[in-house]
Design a protein around this motif. Structure first.
Motif: not given
Length: 314
Positions: A32-33, A38-39, A72-73, A261-262
């Motif tokens: 997730d981090q 990346l975002m 968080e996302a 993206t994830g």
């Protein structure tokens, strides 16, 4: 006619949208981090006016607290003060949270522009944003649809758009045309691809990659036909199939995937995560789109005014 959160060309005459898709945020662990990093990388490079999450923002079945995971996302644009919206995918509400609850949560975020159309008694995730010119006129419209999750019909498979959603889109489109005196060029965002995505790829009118089947509904309930008949939708943008990123023009509409993206989900070796970027110019029809990949690579695919008639197999 207006939406609650009208958007404008604030900085010059270009409005830039970043599409993040299939983040699959879970518990905030290492993968997730990487997604968050990346975002942030994409937002630093592109400096968009709007961020759109096109579904499966969280992997709710794996979340201890889906609401906290969702916050968080979406924190990358939220903490920067960048306006954003999210539509929902099949994994967002599998466990621990409902569509209604997720919509209320999204609307509680300071920089979310999500709203519910007062005339639409169906999905809480269907709404429009109107893109205004510098002098306040309506230049473009953005439609956001909840494409559902899994079919509750005997056909099985993934959900298809319901007739109420198609009727709502048509009413909105007609209302905008009457208000403005002409059809308003529009974009549409949702999660699950339409059956026509498979048709346009098979016809060869595409650029980009198809590394997996188009996982669309088994039933074709006519959303694409309605868009063709209305003649205002320039392009649709979806996610769902993580290792597809192609765009193709079909009956005048560009059918585009985002770029997954994830990191907390499946992918393909050598197929980098990333985001799609869409640029609209004030007073001009069409759009320009490109992919920004992890590490900074930019891949130009097509223009909304002229499609590259080239099929690439990845």
């Amino acid at each position: 006619m207006r939406s609650e959160h009208d958007i404008r060309y604030e900085n010059g005459n270009v409005f830039k949208i970043v599409q993040f898709t299939d983040i699959h945020w879970s518990t905030g662990g290492e993968e997730d981090q990487r997604s968050r990093a990346l975002m942030n990388e994409v937002l630093d490079a592109e400096k968009p006016d709007l961020v759109v999450f096109t579904g499966d923002t969280i992997y709710s079945h794996h979340c201890a607290d889906p609401a906290a995971s969702f916050r968080e996302a979406v924190s990358a644009p939220e903490t920067r003060g960048i306006p954003w919206v999210a539509v929902y995918g099949n994994h967002d509400t599998e466990s621990g949270i409902t569509r209604e609850q997720l919509s209320k949560l999204q609307k509680s975020c300071k920089h979310s522009l999500a709203e519910r159309d007062a005339e639409h008694c169906g999905d809480p995730g269907d709404f429009t944003l109107l893109l205004k010119t510098s002098d306040g006129g309506i230049d473009k419209a953005l439609y956001f649809f909840d494409s559902g999750s899994y079919s509750d019909t005997r056909a099985g498979g993934y959900a298809a758009f319901r007739r109420s959603q198609i009727d709502w889109y048509v009413r909105q489109s007609v209302k905008l045309e009457r208000w403005c005196g002409h059809k308003v060029p529009s974009l549409a965002f949702f999660h699950i691809p339409l059956p026509e995505y498979a048709e346009v790829w098979n016809a060869g009118n595409c650029c980009g990659h198809k590394h997996e089947d188009v996982c669309c509904p088994k039933l074709n309930t006519g959303m694409f036909a309605a868009m063709v008949e209305r003649g205002d939708i320039m392009a649709t943008f979806v996610g769902h199939d993580h290792i597809n990123d192609f765009c193709g023009e079909w009956y005048g509409i560009h059918l585009c995937y985002g770029r997954a993206t994830g990191y907390n989900t499946y992918g393909k070796e050598g197929f980098a995560r990333g985001a799609r970027v869409i640029a609209l110019t004030e007073g001009e029809p069409g759009f320009v789109t490109w992919l920004r990949l992890a590490g900074g690579e930019v891949v130009h695919q097509n223009s909304g005014a002229r499609s590259e008639r080239k099929r690439l197999s990845g």
